[in-house]
Scaffold this active site. Structure first.
Site, PDB file in Angstrom:
ATOM      1  N   GLN A  55      -4.736  -5.357   6.944  1.00  0.00           N
ATOM      2  CA  GLN A  55      -5.764  -6.306   6.511  1.00  0.00           C
ATOM      3  C   GLN A  55      -5.780  -7.555   7.395  1.00  0.00           C
ATOM      4  O   GLN A  55      -6.843  -8.114   7.668  1.00  0.00           O
ATOM      5  CB  GLN A  55      -5.526  -6.731   5.058  1.00  0.00           C
ATOM      6  CG  GLN A  55      -5.600  -5.589   4.053  1.00  0.00           C
ATOM      7  CD  GLN A  55      -6.976  -4.938   4.009  1.00  0.00           C
ATOM      8  OE1 GLN A  55      -8.001  -5.597   4.195  1.00  0.00           O
ATOM      9  NE2 GLN A  55      -6.991  -3.646   3.788  1.00  0.00           N
ATOM     10  N   LYS A  96     -10.558  -1.013  10.778  1.00  0.00           N
ATOM     11  CA  LYS A  96     -10.647  -2.214   9.943  1.00  0.00           C
ATOM     12  C   LYS A  96     -10.903  -3.472  10.780  1.00  0.00           C
ATOM     13  O   LYS A  96     -11.107  -4.544  10.227  1.00  0.00           O
ATOM     14  CB  LYS A  96      -9.376  -2.387   9.117  1.00  0.00           C
ATOM     15  CG  LYS A  96      -9.254  -1.391   7.967  1.00  0.00           C
ATOM     16  CD  LYS A  96      -8.093  -1.751   7.066  1.00  0.00           C
ATOM     17  CE  LYS A  96      -8.080  -0.979   5.777  1.00  0.00           C
ATOM     18  NZ  LYS A  96      -7.530   0.369   5.872  1.00  0.00           N
ATOM     19  N   HIS A 120       0.872  -1.178   0.000  1.00  0.00           N
ATOM     20  CA  HIS A 120       0.000   0.000   0.000  1.00  0.00           C
ATOM     21  C   HIS A 120       0.910   1.229   0.000  1.00  0.00           C
ATOM     22  O   HIS A 120       2.030   1.171   0.511  1.00  0.00           O
ATOM     23  CB  HIS A 120      -0.840  -0.041   1.285  1.00  0.00           C
ATOM     24  CG  HIS A 120      -1.949   0.958   1.356  1.00  0.00           C
ATOM     25  ND1 HIS A 120      -1.743   2.279   1.679  1.00  0.00           N
ATOM     26  CD2 HIS A 120      -3.277   0.819   1.168  1.00  0.00           C
ATOM     27  CE1 HIS A 120      -2.911   2.910   1.683  1.00  0.00           C
ATOM     28  NE2 HIS A 120      -3.859   2.054   1.370  1.00  0.00           N
ATOM     29  N   CYS A 170      -4.750   2.430  -3.742  1.00  0.00           N
ATOM     30  CA  CYS A 170      -3.511   2.955  -3.155  1.00  0.00           C
ATOM     31  C   CYS A 170      -2.348   1.998  -3.344  1.00  0.00           C
ATOM     32  O   CYS A 170      -1.462   1.896  -2.491  1.00  0.00           O
ATOM     33  CB  CYS A 170      -3.677   3.293  -1.671  1.00  0.00           C
ATOM     34  SG  CYS A 170      -4.857   4.600  -1.380  1.00  0.00           S
ATOM     35  N   ASP A 225       2.917  -4.992   8.146  1.00  0.00           N
ATOM     36  CA  ASP A 225       1.727  -4.155   7.960  1.00  0.00           C
ATOM     37  C   ASP A 225       0.509  -5.063   8.076  1.00  0.00           C
ATOM     38  O   ASP A 225       0.183  -5.815   7.160  1.00  0.00           O
ATOM     39  CB  ASP A 225       1.812  -3.476   6.579  1.00  0.00           C
ATOM     40  CG  ASP A 225       0.532  -2.758   6.192  1.00  0.00           C
ATOM     41  OD1 ASP A 225      -0.456  -2.830   6.954  1.00  0.00           O
ATOM     42  OD2 ASP A 225       0.510  -2.137   5.119  1.00  0.00           O
TER      43      ASP A 225
END
Lengths: 416, 139
Positions: A213, A236, A133, A374, A210
């Protein structure tokens, strides 16, 4: 403190009841019952999270950590309870390692700047991947510009997996940091982060994961992963917007300089010299998002209460069912066909622009995301302007998939 | 016809559609049938880059009016371009510069001209007006 023994008994996964926890799923969009398939961008919130926000402002609101009065103490307890729940959720060793941020993006920027300024020099290499991203690209580019470090990129295969052979070659004695996405927001690919971390650690290279998600889909255990840093966003994982988490190993957080200066993060201030507060407060300048941390804790508890294996099985069923349904449509092309995928599907219709498909689906009451998500370098890699992306969360059901497939079929007919 | 007469005509036409899908079927048809921009003009100089879709725009002045041709990689964007061209192309520079495009709102397509949509259309309308201003001062 280990809270696993006190945890509420596991709630069986029952989709009809789960859906009832999320009031927004019952609204209409453009005159049709809404089908929400954009949880990879932001998840919906269960009633308990909204209740927690209201309860906080009705009963607990006061600034934290400084008040001598009872109300401030209660607000502080609620805020710190959010931290403890988060610690348990990711299985961190200590709440000292759990920092509140505004979200994934801020977490990565904090590490890039604080770790980078301390440990990265000209000529050092920072390794990311071709499926990052923008928020895991740009902070490192900024650091590279500031320090003269070099950004290296692990290539992505046609199926949408990391080229691990290339990774083995790119990881060298010049590598000083690896920052890698756990699950691709565009492709759904679940990356072998454990393998990446082990290989990087063999060369004493720290790794940031990261988890924007993955925190929604996978059970996270930062100690088992041995991640040096792990970042994710509250909104999220069924929590409110504006709050996020940066997990960092204590040794790094102690060694790094603070991010921003101000209140909360200091021990003593004179005009000659300021000494910094202890972890985790050293990195938390200013009044934190207190209602956010309280409600994030409630969101994570909500997830922990539900049988996690059943959630994963449900999401994988939706992924498979949707992939099968969509693949019947003439001219469909999937972008991202990794062997291990989370419930995210990116696709294109031959001869149709993603914007057109998304616009028509919107009018049919179906919320999907279109564009480059993104991840422009990844789109360039595939030579496409963007994709249509449907992402499924625990509250989606097979009817949602049926509506999506019918909608895409109709769009295909209209746009052909 | 002047600009507002064409806008009113389009509003009347759209009043016949029963639902969104009919409306979009019509817009898609318009997009598919939009006369193509001269391929040599589909270059960086004529490109208006949006985050979602891209637009190419060319303007020519002809007998004190301005002729627009345009294209987009998304057919719905292109259909809306066709409507904008129908309203503005062949009009006097001063009228183009001063007009208020109310038909977009009235036919329910405002969302496509919202700055956050980033499909190139907002910038395209701005660009059309800029051309008009420039031509006005040239003549």
């Amino acid at each position: 403190m280990d809270t696993t023994t006190e945890r509420t008994p596991i709630r069986p996964f029952e989709i009809t009841e789960i859906r009832r926890d999320f009031p927004i799923l019952f609204r209409e969009m453009n005159g049709k019952p809404m089908v929400f398939l954009d949880s990879a961008a932001s998840s919906q919130k269960p009633r308990v999270v909204m209740d927690a926000l209201v309860h906080y402002y009705e009963h607990l609101n006061a600034n934290v950590h400084r008040g001598v009065y009872k109300l401030s103490q209660e607000a502080t307890d609620a805020h710190e309870r959010g931290r403890e729940v988060t610690r348990d959720f990711i299985n961190a060793a200590s709440t000292k390692e759990v920092l509140f941020t505004r979200g994934t993006t801020e977490g990565i920027n904090l590490v890039a700047q604080c770790y980078g300024r301390q440990f990265i020099k000209a000529g050092d290499e920072i390794l990311i991947s071709g499926m990052e991203h923008h928020s895991n690209i740009v902070p490192w580019q900024m650091l590279a510009e500031q320090t003269g470090a070099v950004l290296k990129v692990i290539p992505v295969t046609e199926r949408g997996e990391l080229d691990m052979e290339a990774f083995d070659k790119l990881l060298t004695e010049r590598t000083r940091f690896v920052s890698i996405v756990h699950i691709s927001n565009t492709l759904g690919t679940i990356n072998p982060v454990k393998e990446i971390i082990d290989k990087a650690h063999a060369l004493d290279v720290p790794v940031l994961v990261d988890g924007a998600q993955s925190a929604q889909h996978l059970a996270i255990d930062v100690q088992a992963l041995d991640a040096d840093f792990f970042v994710f966003s509250g909104h999220k994982v069924f929590g409110p917007t504006g709050i996020g988490i940066l997990y960092g190993k204590e040794k790094w957080l102690e060694a790094m300089p603070p991010y921003q200066g101000g209140g909360e993060m200091i021990k003593t201030v004179t005009f000659e010299k300021t000494t910094y507060n202890e972890l985790p407060f050293k990195y938390e300048a200013g009044t934190p998002d207190i209602s956010g941390s309280v409600a994030l804790g409630v969101a994570l508890e909500y997830m922990q209460e539900i049988d996690h294996d059943a959630i994963q099985a449900h999401e994988q069923d939706l992924l498979q069912y949707a992939t099968e349904g969509l693949s019947q449509i003439e001219g469909i092309r999937f972008v991202g066909e990794a062997a291990r995928k989370a419930s995210v599907i990116s696709f294109l219709l031959e001869g149709a622009h993603p914007y057109d498909v998304g616009t028509l689906l919107d009018k049919l009451g179906i919320a999907v995301r279109t564009g480059h998500h993104c991840t422009q370098p990844l789109m360039d890699h595939y030579g496409i302007p963007g994709t249509v992306r449907a992402s499924f969360a625990l509250y989606n059901n097979r009817e949602d998939v049926d509506r999506l497939v019918a909608g895409v079929e109709r769009a295909a007919r209209m746009l052909r | 016809m002047d600009i507002n007469q064409i806008q009113d005509e389009i509003i009347d036409e759209f009043a016949f559609f029963e639902d969104w899908m009919e409306k979009y079927e019509y817009i898609i048809d318009l997009g598919k049938n939009l006369p193509l921009i001269d391929p040599s003009k589909k270059d960086e100089d004529h490109l208006i880059k949006g985050c979602q879709s891209q637009v190419w725009l060319e303007a020519k002045d002809q007998d004190s009016t301005i002729q627009f041709t345009a294209d987009s990689d998304a057919v719905i964007t292109k259909g809306i371009i066709a409507l904008l061209i129908r309203v503005l192309s062949g009009q006097k520079a001063q009228d183009i510069a001063e007009t208020e495009l109310y038909f977009i709102d009235k036919i329910g397509l405002r969302e496509h001209l919202s700055p956050t949509r980033s499909n190139g259309l907002v910038s395209m309308v701005k660009q059309m007006k800029m051309y008009a201003l420039a031509f006005q001062h040239k003549s």
